[in-house]
Design an enzyme around this catalytic site. Structure first.
Site, PDB file in Angstrom:
ATOM      1  N   LYS A 149       0.853  -1.193   0.000  1.00 55.73           N
ATOM      2  CA  LYS A 149       0.000   0.000   0.000  1.00 55.73           C
ATOM      3  C   LYS A 149       0.885   1.238   0.000  1.00 55.73           C
ATOM      4  CE  LYS A 149      -3.945   1.600   2.840  1.00 55.73           C
ATOM      5  NZ  LYS A 149      -4.738   1.256   4.049  1.00 55.73           N
ATOM      6  N   SER A 163      -9.716   1.035   2.981  1.00 56.63           N
ATOM      7  CA  SER A 163      -8.862   1.916   2.209  1.00 56.63           C
ATOM      8  C   SER A 163      -7.756   1.205   1.423  1.00 56.63           C
ATOM      9  CB  SER A 163      -8.213   2.934   3.143  1.00 56.63           C
ATOM     10  OG  SER A 163      -7.316   2.297   4.029  1.00 56.63           O
ATOM     11  N   SER A 179      -9.832  -1.575   7.029  1.00 53.99           N
ATOM     12  CA  SER A 179      -9.227  -1.241   5.732  1.00 53.99           C
ATOM     13  C   SER A 179      -8.435  -2.361   5.055  1.00 53.99           C
ATOM     14  CB  SER A 179      -8.329  -0.013   5.876  1.00 53.99           C
ATOM     15  OG  SER A 179      -9.098   1.167   5.860  1.00 53.99           O
TER      16      SER A 179
END
Lengths: 471, 94
Positions: A65, A140, A164
């Protein structure tokens, strides 16, 4: 489809070790797929494979990420305020994975500073769900989830603050593990809410999640909240759930926004668990339903403090106008932050402001204690608490962007666990209306080995085909 | 339940500039979220200790020994403006 794409990361590592596949072949195949990404899942793709030596991860590339700092590599947390930022150091979680033999293939798109449940809050555009490109992949960690689901990378890491890792895993039809708070070092993770943030794997199956997680754990002198995991993480092997006690919260069926297809898939897997020998009963978590309210005080409060550092002075964007320091700060932060980040900074600053602190932050931290107590009581009777991961399937792009509260309620089932610091996994639980649903298993702190075993047994029984969307 | 004046006050505390249109929208969006958060005001929480940390940890203190830190040029490498080996900012008084 190349045969190589049908293999899980653990299988790839095994073939590489047996010299049936070369590292170069695996790297080149995935490098090409990541570079051709048309889901907006990647924000940066490596040019060449770094030499990562012989480790347990066997040369199988991974993606991180965007908010994981990697020395010399763009690390922007999905925000325009950090556009082009190349950190001078690497996050511990990334260092450990690389040291275990996995080269970094790329950085994945995310909601800005990990604030969001749809990936629509990225400063670099939304990620598309490979199951249906008109829909969100969840958030996310949406880029990591979409990239793994679409076979652009064998496995990836993300972070979970209120869901997330688990929610995008559920909406994209893959596995996502949120570890016990402290199990993985947060050093080098661009912070959102420090008392909640935890890094975890997003993978095609439970075995891959266990393998990747096994190299991520450990105490790190650079993160004072990190801990030595009391157990080495093993690859799961359970074939049944004999003697395992599962608690189903009594408000699952009446949860806000729960879709009939999600509920049906959840009930079917609870029935499968019973067939595998599990004892199932209703449990009560009376304060869990207040999780969203407590979370949307605590996380924005911590974020408002963590994000004070983006002021146009040491790194990132500066918008100057020759009218002084204060004007430079406010203008930089207005231009650099997206709407949701500004909203959360405002919410958190309000909750911490003079006269409101006890009414909001103080009360929310007491609710947090009650939620943790509820889980403690439940784990005296049950080994795990199980729920659907998300009340709904992936929703259309734009469907919830005008209603922040509706967006926040997506996290209903995932928010209580980080508030209590406990681990939970989401595994693919079949389809509803042609889209993936997730099954969540939560356990006491440091019960990851048991969670992974239960998830593995259920995964075999569910028989979900994670390779279904590989183009 | 949160009005324009409060939004502007909080924006000043948060060092955030808001455009005219954003002030009203922020007031209504924050009010909706705060209404939901208000549900925790109904809970009986007397005598409940606030959570300070979710997992039990021992002392995190380490030995205070000198060791190398980030070289100055690396620390300054990402800065928007640098002067005299430091971060340059606009004058606070301008």
């Amino acid at each position: 489809m190349s045969d190589l794409l049908a293999l899980s990361a653990a299988q790839l590592a095994e073939r590489i070790r047996a010299r049936e596949l070369s590292r170069e072949e695996v790297w080149d195949t995935y490098r090409e797929r990541a570079a051709a990404d048309d889901l907006n899942a990647f924000l940066w793709v490596a040019a060449d494979a770094p030499d990562t030596g012989d480790g347990p991860l066997g040369g199988v590339p991974f993606a991180a990420k965007d908010l994981f700092c990697v020395r010399g590599v763009p690390s922007q947390a999905g925000s325009r305020i950090l556009e082009g930022y190349r950190p001078p150091y690497t996050a511990t979680a990334v260092e450990k994975i690389v040291a275990a033999g996995a080269p970094l293939l790329g950085k994945t798109n995310q909601d800005e500073f990990a604030m969001g449940s749809s990936n629509e809050n990225s400063g670099y555009g939304p990620v598309l769900n490979p199951w249906d490109r008109t829909r969100v992949p969840g958030g996310s960690s949406g880029g990591s989830a979409a990239a793994v689901a679409a076979g652009q990378v064998p496995w990836a890491i993300g972070t979970d603050t209120g869901g997330s890792v688990r929610q995008p895993a559920a909406l994209s039809g893959i596995v996502g593990l949120k570890p016990t708070y402290g199990a993985v070092s947060r050093y080098g993770m661009i912070a959102f809410a420090s008392s909640l943030d935890q890094a975890g794997p997003l993978t095609r199956d439970v075995t891959d999640a266990a393998l990747l997680f096994s190299v991520m754990t450990g105490r790190d002198p650079c993160d004072a909240t990190s801990l030595e995991h009391p157990e080495a993480i093993r690859l799961p092997s359970a074939q049944d759930l004999q003697g395992v006690r599962l608690g189903v919260p009594d408000d699952v069926e009446s949860a806000a926004g729960i879709e009939p297809g999600v509920l049906e898939a959840f009930r079917a897997t609870v029935a499968r668990a019973q067939e595998l020998g599990a004892e199932v009963d209703t449990c009560s978590l009376p304060h869990a339903r207040h999780g969203i309210a407590a979370y949307y005080v605590i996380a924005p409060a911590e974020a408002s403090s963590n994000l004070a550092r983006y002021d146009g002075v040491r790194y990132g964007l500066r918008v100057d106008g020759d009218d002084g320091l204060l004007a430079m700060y406010t203008r930089t932060r207005h231009e650099g932050f997206g709407a949701e980040v500004r909203r959360r900074i405002m919410l958190g600053t309000y909750a911490l402001s003079s006269g409101y602190y006890e009414a909001y932050y103080g009360r929310a931290q007491r609710v947090r204690t009650k939620i943790a107590d509820d889980f403690r009581a439940a784990f005296e009777r049950f080994d795990f608490v199980v729920t659907p991961t998300s009340p709904g399937v992936a929703f259309p792009l734009g469907a919830k962007t005008d209603d922040p509260l509706a967006m926040y309620l997506n996290d209903f089932f995932t928010v209580p666990m980080p508030l209590a610091g406990i681990p939970a996994i989401s595994i693919p639980n079949g389809l509803s209306e042609g889209l993936p649903t997730g099954f969540q298993i939560a356990g006491p702190a440091f019960s990851e080995n048991r969670i992974l075993d239960a998830a593995y047994a259920l995964e075999q029984a569910i028989g979900f085909d994670t390779a279904a969307v590989h183009a | 339940m949160i009005d324009r004046a409060e939004v502007l006050h909080v924006a000043r505390l948060a060092r955030l500039e808001l455009s005219e249109g954003e002030v009203d929208r922020m007031a209504s969006e924050l009010s909706a979220v705060l209404d939901h958060i208000e549900t925790i005001s109904e809970l009986e929480l007397d005598g409940v200790a606030p959570t300070s940390h979710v997992v039990e940890v021992g002392s995190a203190l380490r030995a205070d020994e000198p060791r190398p830190s980030l070289p100055r040029e690396e620390a300054l490498a990402s800065a928007p403006a640098v002067a005299a080996d430091g971060f340059e900012v606009p004058s606070p008084g301008a």
